[in-house]
Design a protein around this motif. Structure first.
Motif, PDB file in Angstrom:
ATOM      1  N   PHE A   1      -5.585  -0.759 -14.353  1.00 23.86           N
ATOM      2  CA  PHE A   1      -5.635  -1.315 -13.002  1.00 23.86           C
ATOM      3  C   PHE A   1      -4.390  -0.884 -12.256  1.00 23.86           C
ATOM      4  O   PHE A   1      -3.445  -0.361 -12.838  1.00 23.86           O
ATOM      5  N   GLY A   2      -4.385  -1.081 -10.935  1.00 21.89           N
ATOM      6  CA  GLY A   2      -3.263  -0.673 -10.110  1.00 21.89           C
ATOM      7  C   GLY A   2      -3.142   0.835  -9.999  1.00 21.89           C
ATOM      8  O   GLY A   2      -2.050   1.373  -9.866  1.00 21.89           O
ATOM      9  N   LEU A   3      -4.268   1.529 -10.031  1.00 25.05           N
ATOM     10  CA  LEU A   3      -4.287   2.996 -10.059  1.00 25.05           C
ATOM     11  C   LEU A   3      -4.316   3.576  -8.652  1.00 25.05           C
ATOM     12  O   LEU A   3      -4.988   3.047  -7.763  1.00 25.05           O
ATOM     13  N   ASN A   4      -3.619   4.681  -8.455  1.00 26.12           N
ATOM     14  CA  ASN A   4      -3.626   5.428  -7.203  1.00 26.12           C
ATOM     15  C   ASN A   4      -4.091   6.844  -7.507  1.00 26.12           C
ATOM     16  O   ASN A   4      -3.523   7.501  -8.384  1.00 26.12           O
ATOM     17  N   LEU A   5      -5.120   7.303  -6.789  1.00 22.44           N
ATOM     18  CA  LEU A   5      -5.678   8.634  -7.029  1.00 22.44           C
ATOM     19  C   LEU A   5      -6.033   9.311  -5.714  1.00 22.44           C
ATOM     20  O   LEU A   5      -6.413   8.643  -4.751  1.00 22.44           O
ATOM     21  N   THR A   6      -5.939  10.627  -5.692  1.00 19.91           N
ATOM     22  CA  THR A   6      -6.464  11.439  -4.597  1.00 19.91           C
ATOM     23  C   THR A   6      -7.620  12.239  -5.176  1.00 19.91           C
ATOM     24  O   THR A   6      -7.428  13.016  -6.111  1.00 19.91           O
ATOM     25  N   VAL A   7      -8.823  12.025  -4.624  1.00 20.84           N
ATOM     26  CA  VAL A   7     -10.031  12.619  -5.202  1.00 20.84           C
ATOM     27  C   VAL A   7     -10.934  13.178  -4.108  1.00 20.84           C
ATOM     28  O   VAL A   7     -10.799  12.843  -2.938  1.00 20.84           O
TER      29      VAL A   7
ATOM     30  N   GLN B   1       8.034   5.549  -4.099  1.00 14.70           N
ATOM     31  CA  GLN B   1       6.681   5.894  -3.693  1.00 14.70           C
ATOM     32  C   GLN B   1       5.745   5.560  -4.857  1.00 14.70           C
ATOM     33  O   GLN B   1       6.133   5.627  -6.011  1.00 14.70           O
ATOM     34  N   PRO B   2       4.483   5.184  -4.574  1.00 12.51           N
ATOM     35  CA  PRO B   2       3.555   4.871  -5.659  1.00 12.51           C
ATOM     36  C   PRO B   2       3.236   6.108  -6.484  1.00 12.51           C
ATOM     37  O   PRO B   2       3.219   7.227  -5.963  1.00 12.51           O
ATOM     38  N   ALA B   3       2.993   5.915  -7.767  1.00 13.97           N
ATOM     39  CA  ALA B   3       2.681   7.012  -8.674  1.00 13.97           C
ATOM     40  C   ALA B   3       1.183   7.292  -8.629  1.00 13.97           C
ATOM     41  O   ALA B   3       0.368   6.381  -8.741  1.00 13.97           O
ATOM     42  N   PHE B   4       0.822   8.547  -8.447  1.00  9.78           N
ATOM     43  CA  PHE B   4      -0.577   8.960  -8.452  1.00  9.78           C
ATOM     44  C   PHE B   4      -0.905   9.542  -9.809  1.00  9.78           C
ATOM     45  O   PHE B   4      -0.093  10.256 -10.401  1.00  9.78           O
ATOM     46  N   ILE B   5      -2.107   9.247 -10.305  1.00 10.87           N
ATOM     47  CA  ILE B   5      -2.530   9.761 -11.595  1.00 10.87           C
ATOM     48  C   ILE B   5      -3.742  10.667 -11.413  1.00 10.87           C
ATOM     49  O   ILE B   5      -4.318  10.749 -10.323  1.00 10.87           O
TER      50      ILE B   5
ATOM     51  N   PRO C   1       0.795  -1.227   0.000  1.00 10.76           N
ATOM     52  CA  PRO C   1       0.000   0.000   0.000  1.00 10.76           C
ATOM     53  C   PRO C   1       0.831   1.282   0.000  1.00 10.76           C
ATOM     54  O   PRO C   1       0.412   2.272  -0.544  1.00 10.76           O
ATOM     55  N   LYS C   2       1.994   1.273   0.590  1.00 12.41           N
ATOM     56  CA  LYS C   2       2.754   2.512   0.699  1.00 12.41           C
ATOM     57  C   LYS C   2       3.964   2.580  -0.231  1.00 12.41           C
ATOM     58  O   LYS C   2       4.348   3.643  -0.644  1.00 12.41           O
ATOM     59  N   LYS C   3       4.587   1.463  -0.531  1.00 13.22           N
ATOM     60  CA  LYS C   3       5.813   1.503  -1.321  1.00 13.22           C
ATOM     61  C   LYS C   3       5.856   0.353  -2.318  1.00 13.22           C
ATOM     62  O   LYS C   3       5.211  -0.667  -2.137  1.00 13.22           O
ATOM     63  N   ILE C   4       6.611   0.544  -3.356  1.00  8.75           N
ATOM     64  CA  ILE C   4       6.841  -0.498  -4.351  1.00  8.75           C
ATOM     65  C   ILE C   4       8.296  -0.908  -4.241  1.00  8.75           C
ATOM     66  O   ILE C   4       9.187  -0.065  -4.216  1.00  8.75           O
ATOM     67  N   LYS C   5       8.541  -2.194  -4.161  1.00 10.16           N
ATOM     68  CA  LYS C   5       9.918  -2.674  -4.044  1.00 10.16           C
ATOM     69  C   LYS C   5      10.242  -3.580  -5.231  1.00 10.16           C
ATOM     70  O   LYS C   5       9.453  -4.440  -5.586  1.00 10.16           O
ATOM     71  N   TRP C   6      11.410  -3.380  -5.801  1.00  9.63           N
ATOM     72  CA  TRP C   6      11.893  -4.254  -6.849  1.00  9.63           C
ATOM     73  C   TRP C   6      13.148  -4.933  -6.359  1.00  9.63           C
ATOM     74  O   TRP C   6      14.018  -4.301  -5.782  1.00  9.63           O
ATOM     75  N   MET C   7      13.237  -6.217  -6.575  1.00  7.42           N
ATOM     76  CA  MET C   7      14.455  -6.936  -6.252  1.00  7.42           C
ATOM     77  C   MET C   7      15.180  -7.177  -7.565  1.00  7.42           C
ATOM     78  O   MET C   7      14.626  -7.773  -8.488  1.00  7.42           O
TER      79      MET C   7
END
Length: 160
Positions: A49-55, A35-39, A11-17
């Motif tokens: 899918f996988g969208l993050n928004l502040t509305v 940090q996640p990208a907001f659109i 929910p808060k961060k994306i990690k790549w190994m």
């Protein structure tokens, strides 16, 4: 040389190994945290899918409350909400506990949202893998003259 091995979305961060495949036999692990990208609403497209928004919630209308059959006996609640940001508005389908968060005038963060198509139009939804969070009021005004749910889409199959 770095290559992506796995990706976990939290929910808060994306990690790549990533693995250092330099060929020297000592492949080391490197972690990159982002940090996640907001659109914005105007960037929504069918099938996304996988969208993050502040509305902000413009309006909310309960459309259904029905009992489920089976041993659990819980009620399912649905509400259609009109949500938006400074680029446009879209219909959001709130389910069960999400209905309480979608009060008119409140600001919410939608994490891991997706676009559902209903009769050729886009509807935003958050399923069990996403999250709806009420947050402090945002300082933008909603652009209500760009309703993305009024755009009709048609699926066309292309034969080669």
């Amino acid at each position: 040389m770095l290559s992506t091995l796995e990706m976990w979305i939290w929910p808060k961060k994306i990690k790549w190994m990533v693995i250092d495949g330099s060929g020297d036999g000592g492949a080391g692990e490197h972690w990159i945290t982002m940090q996640p990208a907001f659109i914005k609403i105007k960037q929504l497209r069918p099938g996304a899918f996988g969208l993050n928004l502040t509305v902000k919630v413009v309006s909310s209308k309960a459309i259904m409350t029905r009992g489920r059959s089976g041993t659990q006996g819980r009620n399912m609640r649905l509400a259609e909400c009109l949500i938006g940001d400074e680029t446009g508005i879209v219909v959001f389908t709130a389910r069960n506990d999400q209905v309480e968060a979608m009060k008119e005038g409140s600001t919410v963060i939608l994490r891991n949202a997706k676009i559902d198509m209903y009769k050729g139009s886009m509807r935003l939804a958050v399923d069990k893998w996403g999250r709806v969070e009420v947050t402090e009021p945002a300082d933008f005004s909603v652009k209500e003259d760009n309703n993305m749910s009024l755009i009709e889409f048609e699926l066309i199959t292309v034969e080669e």
